[in-house]
Enzyme design. Structure first.
Site, PDB file in Angstrom:
ATOM      1  N   ARG A 234      47.762  85.363  24.381  1.00  0.00           N
ATOM      2  CA  ARG A 234      47.926  86.901  24.475  1.00  0.00           C
ATOM      3  C   ARG A 234      46.887  87.281  23.423  1.00  0.00           C
ATOM      4  O   ARG A 234      46.274  86.560  22.607  1.00  0.00           O
ATOM      5  CB  ARG A 234      49.181  87.352  23.881  1.00  0.00           C
ATOM      6  CG  ARG A 234      49.498  86.601  22.758  1.00  0.00           C
ATOM      7  CD  ARG A 234      51.102  87.125  22.369  1.00  0.00           C
ATOM      8  NE  ARG A 234      51.592  86.443  21.208  1.00  0.00           N
ATOM      9  CZ  ARG A 234      52.248  85.136  21.269  1.00  0.00           C
ATOM     10  NH1 ARG A 234      52.343  84.637  22.460  1.00  0.00           N
ATOM     11  NH2 ARG A 234      52.688  84.808  20.241  1.00  0.00           N
TER      12      ARG A 234
ATOM     13  N   MET B  13      57.005 101.082  15.954  1.00  0.00           N
ATOM     14  CA  MET B  13      55.410 100.536  15.905  1.00  0.00           C
ATOM     15  C   MET B  13      55.243  99.252  15.308  1.00  0.00           C
ATOM     16  O   MET B  13      55.923  98.751  14.509  1.00  0.00           O
ATOM     17  CB  MET B  13      54.814 101.626  14.958  1.00  0.00           C
ATOM     18  CG  MET B  13      53.518 101.106  14.565  1.00  0.00           C
ATOM     19  SD  MET B  13      52.517 102.169  13.358  1.00  0.00           S
ATOM     20  CE  MET B  13      51.970 103.726  14.234  1.00  0.00           C
ATOM     21  N   ASN B  14      54.403  98.339  16.157  1.00  0.00           N
ATOM     22  CA  ASN B  14      53.881  97.224  15.659  1.00  0.00           C
ATOM     23  C   ASN B  14      52.521  97.069  15.491  1.00  0.00           C
ATOM     24  O   ASN B  14      51.926  98.499  15.562  1.00  0.00           O
ATOM     25  CB  ASN B  14      54.709  96.031  15.840  1.00  0.00           C
ATOM     26  CG  ASN B  14      54.667  95.517  17.214  1.00  0.00           C
ATOM     27  OD1 ASN B  14      55.267  95.970  18.214  1.00  0.00           O
ATOM     28  ND2 ASN B  14      54.206  94.504  17.890  1.00  0.00           N
ATOM     29  N   ASP B  15      51.986  96.104  16.105  1.00  0.00           N
ATOM     30  CA  ASP B  15      50.529  96.064  15.804  1.00  0.00           C
ATOM     31  C   ASP B  15      49.491  97.290  16.135  1.00  0.00           C
ATOM     32  O   ASP B  15      49.848  97.680  17.038  1.00  0.00           O
ATOM     33  CB  ASP B  15      49.813  94.770  16.848  1.00  0.00           C
ATOM     34  CG  ASP B  15      50.863  93.515  16.768  1.00  0.00           C
ATOM     35  OD1 ASP B  15      51.691  93.396  15.982  1.00  0.00           O
ATOM     36  OD2 ASP B  15      50.554  92.687  17.774  1.00  0.00           O
TER      37      ASP B  15
ATOM     38  N   GLN C  71      51.297  99.270  19.223  1.00  0.00           N
ATOM     39  CA  GLN C  71      52.535  98.726  20.125  1.00  0.00           C
ATOM     40  C   GLN C  71      53.609  99.363  19.641  1.00  0.00           C
ATOM     41  O   GLN C  71      54.111  99.786  18.451  1.00  0.00           O
ATOM     42  CB  GLN C  71      52.677  97.084  19.538  1.00  0.00           C
ATOM     43  CG  GLN C  71      51.759  96.269  19.907  1.00  0.00           C
ATOM     44  CD  GLN C  71      51.995  95.857  21.285  1.00  0.00           C
ATOM     45  OE1 GLN C  71      52.769  95.218  21.567  1.00  0.00           O
ATOM     46  NE2 GLN C  71      50.940  96.382  22.187  1.00  0.00           N
TER      47      GLN C  71
ATOM     48  N   GLU D  43      47.680  84.834  16.555  1.00  0.00           N
ATOM     49  CA  GLU D  43      48.007  86.127  17.313  1.00  0.00           C
ATOM     50  C   GLU D  43      46.699  87.020  16.867  1.00  0.00           C
ATOM     51  O   GLU D  43      46.274  86.640  15.832  1.00  0.00           O
ATOM     52  CB  GLU D  43      49.322  86.735  17.175  1.00  0.00           C
ATOM     53  CG  GLU D  43      50.601  85.852  17.430  1.00  0.00           C
ATOM     54  CD  GLU D  43      51.900  86.596  17.303  1.00  0.00           C
ATOM     55  OE1 GLU D  43      52.596  86.578  18.307  1.00  0.00           O
ATOM     56  OE2 GLU D  43      52.179  86.877  16.184  1.00  0.00           O
TER      57      GLU D  43
ATOM     58  N   SER E  60      49.507  93.468  22.710  1.00  0.00           N
ATOM     59  CA  SER E  60      48.226  93.695  22.041  1.00  0.00           C
ATOM     60  C   SER E  60      47.202  93.499  22.570  1.00  0.00           C
ATOM     61  O   SER E  60      46.833  92.632  23.438  1.00  0.00           O
ATOM     62  CB  SER E  60      48.343  92.885  20.720  1.00  0.00           C
ATOM     63  OG  SER E  60      49.054  93.676  19.592  1.00  0.00           O
TER      64      SER E  60
HETATM   65  C1  FRU Z   1      52.094  90.336  17.117  1.00  0.00           C
HETATM   66  C2  FRU Z   1      52.574  90.246  18.379  1.00  0.00           C
HETATM   67  C3  FRU Z   1      51.466  90.115  19.539  1.00  0.00           C
HETATM   68  C4  FRU Z   1      52.119  90.562  20.691  1.00  0.00           C
HETATM   69  C5  FRU Z   1      52.747  91.774  20.177  1.00  0.00           C
HETATM   70  C6  FRU Z   1      53.847  92.375  21.079  1.00  0.00           C
HETATM   71  O1  FRU Z   1      52.792  91.169  15.965  1.00  0.00           O
HETATM   72  O2  FRU Z   1      53.630  89.114  18.700  1.00  0.00           O
HETATM   73  O3  FRU Z   1      51.035  88.722  19.548  1.00  0.00           O
HETATM   74  O4  FRU Z   1      50.903  90.961  21.346  1.00  0.00           O
HETATM   75  O5  FRU Z   1      53.156  91.666  18.893  1.00  0.00           O
HETATM   76  O6  FRU Z   1      54.447  93.499  20.459  1.00  0.00           O
END
Ligand code: FRU
Length: 486
Positions: free
Chosen positions: A165, A36-38, A54, A221, A98
C-alpha cells in the site's frame, strides 16, 4: 458521482456545525468532522496547495476511509472542500487508503491511492490491497476505468497482497512514471518496491528499491522520496511493536541504473509520542515542507470522547540538511500569525520555579534560550498545560545532554505512552527551544530543530498555567506570542 460520495458530502456539510471554530486547534488542520489519519496527495496544483487526508466523516474512530480535501495558499490557513474520494468501487469498497498526487502534463491532477477490500478468508481479518488512479480538476475526482492498475499479481515472488500500500508516485523528466510501494514478504520482511510506466496505467513488474536490512519495523508505510540540499531523503513510517511506530528519515543516494536506494544513514524524524505518516511538498520558492499525522496510531484511543473529531495534522515544517543532520522548523508563514508579544531578556533563575506575567495559555508560540551561569546549571523544567498538579513536562539536563518529555500527569485522559528520554548532541550547555502549543498539542523544536518532539495534550481546556523551573542557575531569554485564529 456515486451515492456514497454524495451522502458523505451531504453529511459533512450538515455535521461540521457540530465542530465549531472554538473547539478547533488554532492553526493545526483537523478534519471537517469525524476522524482523520494520514496526509495524502500533498501537492501544489494550480495556484494552491492541496492536501487530502484519510477520513471517516461518520465517526471519531478509524473506518473505511474517504479522502477528505483541503486547500491553502500559505499552508497555515486551510479551506475545506467536499470529500474527494469515497470507498465506492468493488476494488476499494472498504477504504481508499493513502497515496500521492502530481500534476499531469495535460493539466489534470493525477492521484494514485490504495484500494482496500476486506478478505473474508484472512485469519487476521486483513484486506487485499491494490493500487488505483483518479483524475481531478482540484475539486472533482473521477476514478480511472483502468482500476486497479496494480494488484497482488504484480508483486515479486513472496509478496503479500495484504501488505501492499501507499503509492508514492512521480514523473521523470522523460515523461515516464515511477511509483514506490511498500510491501511485506513474510519470509524476508518488509521492502520498498519500484514500478515504472509510460502512461501511469500499465506498469512494469516490480523491483526491490530498498530491503529492510536494518530491521526498521516489520512493515513500512507511506514512503516519501525527495532531494534535500544535495542528498536524497527517503521517509518511511515503520510499523513496529506498539507503541513504537515511528518515522525514519534515511539519507542516501538513488542508483538510477539499478533503481535502488543506497542508504547512508537513518534517523528518527520526530522523537515525541505522536507523529506518523508524513508527506512533503516543494514550495514555489524551493522549500521542502513536511506535514505529518499528529498521532501515534497505537494510542489513538487515549482521548476525551466528547469531542466531535479525532486526529489532526502537525504544523507544516520546513526541512533543511546540514551534513548528516536534518533540521526542522515550523513553516516561516506561521510568523505572520504571531500577535501580542511578551518578551523578557536576561532573566536569572536560581533554584526556583517561576511564572512569568503574560506567559500562560494553550495557544501560543514560544521561543526560549537558556544559558548556564557560573554556579552551574543542573536542570530546567518547563511545565505547560498546567492546572495544580497536572501538567506536561519538558525537562533538560545539560550535564548529560538529556531531554525528557513526560505526560504522565497530563490531565484526566491517561495516555498509554507516557515518558520519553532522548540524548541530544552536547550543545555547550545552552538550550534553544521553540514550542508551539495549540489547544490539544505541543510541538517542541530543540537546537534549530535537530531534535523535534510532538505530543498530544489532552488536558482540561482551562489548564493554562506555564511554569519554569531551574535547578542550579541559568539566564533565560524568552519571547511568547499569541497565535491569530482565522
Ligand atoms: C498508516 C496507514 C496506511 C494506510 C492508511 C489507512 O497510518 O495504515 O498504511 O494506507 O493508514 O487508513
Amino acid at each position: 458521482m456515486s451515492r456514497k460520495l454524495e451522502e458523505g458530502r451531504a453529511y459533512e456539510l450538515r455535521e461540521e456545525k457540530r465542530f465549531p471554530r472554538t473547539l478547533r486547534p488554532a492553526v493545526h488542520l483537523a478534519p471537517r468532522i469525524g476522524w482523520m489519519n494520514d496526509p495524502n496527495g500533498f501537492s501544489r496544483y494550480g495556484d494552491r496547495y492541496h492536501l487530502f487526508y484519510q477520513y471517516n466523516p461518520y465517526g471519531t474512530d478509524w473506518g473505511a476511509p474517504f479522502w477528505g480535501h483541503v486547500v491553502s495558499e500559505d499552508l497555515v490557513t486551510w479551506e475545506h472542500l467536499p470529500a474527494a474520494l469515497a470507498p465506492d468501487e468493488d476494488y476499494d469498497r472498504d477504504g481508499c487508503f493513502s497515496g500521492t498526487a502530481i500534476t499531469h502534463p495535460d493539466g489534470r491532477h493525477m492521484v494514485m491511492y490504495t484500494g482496500f477490500v476486506l478478505d473474508e478468508e484472512d485469519p487476521q481479518g486483513r484486506g487485499i490491497q491494490c493500487q488505483c488512479l483518479a483524475w481531478g480538476d482540484g475539486r472533482e475526482y473521477v476514478k480511472s476505468p483502468a482500476n486497479p492498475v496494480l494488484t497482488g499479481a504484480d508483486l515479486p515472488r513472496g509478496g503479500d497482497p495484504h501488505e501492499f500500500r501507499d503509492p508514492r508516485l512521480w514523473q521523470e523528466k522523460d515523461g515516464t512514471y515511477r511509483v514506490l510501494l511498500p510491501n511485506n514478504d513474510p519470509e524476508r520482511g518488509t521492502r520498498l518496491l519500484i514500478y515504472r510506466s509510460d502512461d501511469g496505467e500499465s506498469w512494469s513488474s516490480g523491483k526491490v528499491f530498498l530491503k529492510n536490512e536494518d530491521r526498521l519495523g516489520w512493515m513500512w508505510e507511506c514512503p516519501d522520496l525527495f532531494s534535500l540540499d544535495g542528498k536524497q531523503v527517503l521517509l518511511l513510517s515503520a510499523m513496529d511493536e506498539a507503541p513504537n511506530k515511528r518515522v525514519y528519515a534515511l539519507l542516501g543516494e538513488v542508483d538510477r541504473e539499478k533503481e535502488a536506494f543506497l542508504k547512508e544513514s537513518a534517523r528518527i524524524l520526530d522523537q515525541g509520542f505522536d507523529f506518523y505518516a508524513p508527506q512533503t511538498v516543494e514550495t514555489e520558492d524551493g522549500r521542502r515542507i513536511l506535514i505529518g499525522w499528529l498521532q501515534n496510531p497505537d494510542t489513538a484511543g487515549d482521548r476525551p470522547k466528547d469531542l466531535p473529531f479525532c486526529g489532526m495534522m502537525s504544523l507544516p515544517r520546513e526541512l533543511r540538511r546540514e551534513g548528516g543532520r536534518i533540521l526542522q522548523r515550523p513553516i516561516g508563514e506561521l510568523e505572520a500569525y504571531r500577535t501580542e508579544p511578551v518578551i523578557r531578556r536576561d532573566l536569572r533563575l536560581e533554584d526556583e520555579e517561576i511564572r512569568i506575567d503574560g506567559i500562560t495559555g494553550r495557544v501560543l508560540d514560544l521561543e526560549l534560550n537558556l544559558r548556564p551561569e557560573e554556579r552551574g546549571f543542573r536542570s530546567f523544567a518547563l511545565r505547560f498545560a498546567r492546572k495544580g498538579d497536572s501538567w506536561t513536562e519538558f525537562r533538560f539536563e545539560p550535564e548529560d545532554g538529556l531531554i525528557f518529555l513526560d505526560r504522565s500527569r497530563a490531565g484526566p485522559e491517561k495516555a498509554t505512552f507516557h515518558r520519553k528520554q532522548i540524548k541530544i548532541r552536547g550543545n555547550g550547555e545552552e538550550l534553544q527551544l521553540r514550542m508551539i502549543l495549540d489547544r490539544y498539542s505541543a510541538e517542541l523544536f530543540i537546537d534549530q530543530g535537530e531534535n523535534v518532539l510532538s505530543t498530544l495534550v489532552y488536558a482540561d481546556s482551562d489548564a493554562e498555567d506555564i511554569t519554569f523551573n531551574v535547578s542550579g542557575s541559568a539566564i533565560m531569554d524568552i519571547a511568547k506570542y499569541g497565535i491569530k485564529e482565522k
